[in-house]
Design a protein around this motif. Structure first.
Motif, PDB file in Angstrom:
ATOM      1  N   ALA A   9      36.433  48.405  73.987  1.00  7.72           N
ATOM      2  CA  ALA A   9      35.148  47.949  73.451  1.00  7.72           C
ATOM      3  C   ALA A   9      35.331  46.592  72.788  1.00  7.72           C
ATOM      4  O   ALA A   9      36.339  46.345  72.110  1.00  7.72           O
ATOM      5  CB  ALA A   9      34.599  48.956  72.440  1.00  7.72           C
ATOM      6  N   TYR A  10      34.343  45.735  72.978  1.00  8.42           N
ATOM      7  CA  TYR A  10      34.368  44.418  72.337  1.00  8.42           C
ATOM      8  C   TYR A  10      32.932  43.982  72.045  1.00  8.42           C
ATOM      9  O   TYR A  10      32.192  43.637  72.953  1.00  8.42           O
ATOM     10  CB  TYR A  10      35.067  43.389  73.230  1.00  8.42           C
ATOM     11  CG  TYR A  10      35.128  41.999  72.622  1.00  8.42           C
ATOM     12  CD1 TYR A  10      35.870  41.756  71.466  1.00  8.42           C
ATOM     13  CD2 TYR A  10      34.432  40.947  73.194  1.00  8.42           C
ATOM     14  CE1 TYR A  10      35.922  40.504  70.908  1.00  8.42           C
ATOM     15  CE2 TYR A  10      34.476  39.676  72.642  1.00  8.42           C
ATOM     16  CZ  TYR A  10      35.229  39.465  71.492  1.00  8.42           C
ATOM     17  OH  TYR A  10      35.270  38.202  70.931  1.00  8.42           O
ATOM     18  N   ASN A  11      32.565  44.059  70.781  1.00 14.00           N
ATOM     19  CA  ASN A  11      31.253  43.590  70.324  1.00 14.00           C
ATOM     20  C   ASN A  11      30.086  44.205  71.108  1.00 14.00           C
ATOM     21  O   ASN A  11      29.152  43.514  71.505  1.00 14.00           O
ATOM     22  CB  ASN A  11      31.177  42.057  70.408  1.00 14.00           C
ATOM     23  CG  ASN A  11      32.085  41.377  69.400  1.00 14.00           C
ATOM     24  OD1 ASN A  11      32.565  42.007  68.463  1.00 14.00           O
ATOM     25  ND2 ASN A  11      32.332  40.095  69.588  1.00 14.00           N
ATOM     26  N   GLU A  12      30.137  45.528  71.304  1.00 12.86           N
ATOM     27  CA  GLU A  12      29.072  46.196  72.042  1.00 12.86           C
ATOM     28  C   GLU A  12      27.926  46.675  71.149  1.00 12.86           C
ATOM     29  O   GLU A  12      26.853  47.002  71.646  1.00 12.86           O
ATOM     30  CB  GLU A  12      29.637  47.379  72.837  1.00 12.86           C
ATOM     31  CG  GLU A  12      30.638  47.002  73.907  1.00 12.86           C
ATOM     32  CD  GLU A  12      30.035  46.129  74.999  1.00 12.86           C
ATOM     33  OE1 GLU A  12      28.801  45.975  75.042  1.00 12.86           O
ATOM     34  OE2 GLU A  12      30.799  45.582  75.800  1.00 12.86           O
ATOM     35  N   GLY A  13      28.158  46.781  69.845  1.00 14.95           N
ATOM     36  CA  GLY A  13      27.080  47.158  68.932  1.00 14.95           C
ATOM     37  C   GLY A  13      26.475  48.508  69.263  1.00 14.95           C
ATOM     38  O   GLY A  13      27.176  49.497  69.485  1.00 14.95           O
ATOM     39  N   ASP A  14      25.142  48.553  69.314  1.00 18.25           N
ATOM     40  CA  ASP A  14      24.443  49.816  69.550  1.00 18.25           C
ATOM     41  C   ASP A  14      24.725  50.390  70.934  1.00 18.25           C
ATOM     42  O   ASP A  14      24.608  51.599  71.145  1.00 18.25           O
ATOM     43  CB  ASP A  14      22.934  49.630  69.383  1.00 18.25           C
ATOM     44  CG  ASP A  14      22.531  49.372  67.933  1.00 18.25           C
ATOM     45  OD1 ASP A  14      23.329  49.703  67.041  1.00 18.25           O
ATOM     46  OD2 ASP A  14      21.431  48.831  67.718  1.00 18.25           O
ATOM     47  N   LEU A  16      27.564  50.707  72.357  1.00 22.77           N
ATOM     48  CA  LEU A  16      28.716  51.599  72.223  1.00 22.77           C
ATOM     49  C   LEU A  16      28.289  52.955  71.686  1.00 22.77           C
ATOM     50  O   LEU A  16      28.700  53.999  72.217  1.00 22.77           O
ATOM     51  CB  LEU A  16      29.760  50.964  71.301  1.00 22.77           C
ATOM     52  CG  LEU A  16      30.898  51.887  70.854  1.00 22.77           C
ATOM     53  CD1 LEU A  16      31.722  52.360  72.044  1.00 22.77           C
ATOM     54  CD2 LEU A  16      31.787  51.181  69.830  1.00 22.77           C
ATOM     55  N   LEU A  17      27.476  52.969  70.641  1.00 21.91           N
ATOM     56  CA  LEU A  17      27.058  54.241  70.061  1.00 21.91           C
ATOM     57  C   LEU A  17      26.245  55.056  71.058  1.00 21.91           C
ATOM     58  O   LEU A  17      26.397  56.279  71.142  1.00 21.91           O
ATOM     59  CB  LEU A  17      26.253  53.991  68.784  1.00 21.91           C
ATOM     60  CG  LEU A  17      27.038  53.366  67.624  1.00 21.91           C
ATOM     61  CD1 LEU A  17      26.144  53.189  66.412  1.00 21.91           C
ATOM     62  CD2 LEU A  17      28.254  54.211  67.270  1.00 21.91           C
ATOM     63  N   CYS A  18      25.384  54.397  71.820  1.00 26.66           N
ATOM     64  CA  CYS A  18      24.623  55.107  72.848  1.00 26.66           C
ATOM     65  C   CYS A  18      25.552  55.701  73.896  1.00 26.66           C
ATOM     66  O   CYS A  18      25.343  56.830  74.363  1.00 26.66           O
ATOM     67  CB  CYS A  18      23.626  54.164  73.505  1.00 26.66           C
ATOM     68  SG  CYS A  18      22.233  53.687  72.449  1.00 26.66           S
ATOM     69  N   THR A  19      26.590  54.951  74.270  1.00 24.94           N
ATOM     70  CA  THR A  19      27.561  55.446  75.249  1.00 24.94           C
ATOM     71  C   THR A  19      28.296  56.668  74.718  1.00 24.94           C
ATOM     72  O   THR A  19      28.447  57.682  75.413  1.00 24.94           O
ATOM     73  CB  THR A  19      28.572  54.343  75.600  1.00 24.94           C
ATOM     74  OG1 THR A  19      27.875  53.222  76.148  1.00 24.94           O
ATOM     75  CG2 THR A  19      29.600  54.836  76.603  1.00 24.94           C
ATOM     76  N   LEU A  20      28.741  56.602  73.461  1.00 21.37           N
ATOM     77  CA  LEU A  20      29.475  57.725  72.877  1.00 21.37           C
ATOM     78  C   LEU A  20      28.588  58.961  72.750  1.00 21.37           C
ATOM     79  O   LEU A  20      29.039  60.091  72.998  1.00 21.37           O
ATOM     80  CB  LEU A  20      30.038  57.329  71.512  1.00 21.37           C
ATOM     81  CG  LEU A  20      31.179  56.302  71.536  1.00 21.37           C
ATOM     82  CD1 LEU A  20      31.544  55.890  70.117  1.00 21.37           C
ATOM     83  CD2 LEU A  20      32.402  56.845  72.264  1.00 21.37           C
ATOM     84  N   ASP A  97      29.655  49.845  77.423  1.00 21.97           N
ATOM     85  CA  ASP A  97      28.371  49.158  77.276  1.00 21.97           C
ATOM     86  C   ASP A  97      27.189  49.925  77.848  1.00 21.97           C
ATOM     87  O   ASP A  97      26.085  49.380  77.969  1.00 21.97           O
ATOM     88  CB  ASP A  97      28.437  47.781  77.929  1.00 21.97           C
ATOM     89  CG  ASP A  97      28.767  47.839  79.420  1.00 21.97           C
ATOM     90  OD1 ASP A  97      28.915  48.958  79.957  1.00 21.97           O
ATOM     91  OD2 ASP A  97      28.896  46.766  80.041  1.00 21.97           O
ATOM     92  N   GLY A  98      27.389  51.177  78.225  1.00 23.01           N
ATOM     93  CA  GLY A  98      26.283  51.993  78.710  1.00 23.01           C
ATOM     94  C   GLY A  98      25.987  51.862  80.188  1.00 23.01           C
ATOM     95  O   GLY A  98      25.024  52.465  80.671  1.00 23.01           O
TER      96      GLY A  98
END
Length: 236
Positions: A9-14, A16-20, A97-98
């Protein structure tokens, strides 16, 4: 099954959280998931307290590079963490990144469960709506990999892949940046004793993912990186 997901991950912001959260929703169907998440020097740093809470089926192991080293380096860190953290029945790589639909995780993991050593995701089997420019670039990348490996795959540079433990142990990623995808493919196709399959995955394209994805200039950088590796591989 028990599944390990290797996620740079690199600077994915929200995103990343959506992906997790999407992975968490599929964790029970996968038999339990541990995500080995590597923050590749992003700013601000990913905070453990901002990640989904672990439960019986879902767990996140967070590591961080002090500086940005590249996606290949982050995957190698995740690979080493996963292999040193116990036995999993399948080891998957996934973008943060989703872009990847979680149904592709299940298809790849089930291919390993059925006996494949490696399962490579193909967006062209999964009915993804690939923009024309990206489709042309991916076809060109596939031809390049065909020239290098002697074997043609349906999709080049797809970040969703699955490995059994033996295969993952044999692959050491040396290319720090985007050329790692071709390097992984070469490792896989050079191991003639491995069973390799392609599975359908769906890629979702957004303006942001297209800005961050492969461009023509990035393809030239990948080529330069690969040629440098072959010219100086005896010294690495």
């Amino acid at each position: 099954m028990t599944v390990a997901i290797l996620m740079p991950a690199y600077n994915e912001g929200d995103r990343l959280l959506c992906t997790l959260h999407a992975v968490e929703s599929a964790a029970a169907q996968l038999g339990g998931v541990t995500v080995f998440l590597v923050d590749d020097g992003g700013e601000p740093a990913i905070a453990a307290c901002d990640l989904p809470v672990s439960n019986a089926q879902f767990h996140v192991v967070l590591a961080r590079h002090a500086i940005n080293l590249g996606q290949g380096a982050a995957l190698e860190t995740a690979r080493q963490l996963a292999l040193s953290s116990g036995e999993f029945q399948a080891y998957l790589t996934m973008d943060s990144d989703g872009q990847h639909d979680v149904a592709g995780l299940r298809a790849a993991a089930e291919a390993i469960e059925r006996g494949a050593d490696v399962a490579l995701g193909s967006r062209f089997l999964g009915g993804s709506r690939v923009p024309r420019g990206r489709r042309a670039l991916l076809r060109a990348a596939g031809l390049f990999e065909w020239a290098l490996t002697g074997r043609r795959l349906g999709d080049a540079h797809n970040g969703l892949r699955a490995f059994n433990r033996r295969a993952l142990q044999a692959i050491r990623i040396r290319h720090n940046r985007m050329a790692h995808a071709t390097e992984i493919t070469q490792h896989v196709l050079d191991a003639s004793q491995w069973s390799v399959v392609e599975v359908p995955v769906v890629i979702s394209y957004t303006p942001e993912s297209l800005r961050k994805g492969q461009r023509a200039s990035a393809a030239l950088e990948i080529l330069q990186d690969l040629l440098s590796h072959y010219l100086f591989k005896d010294s690495t």
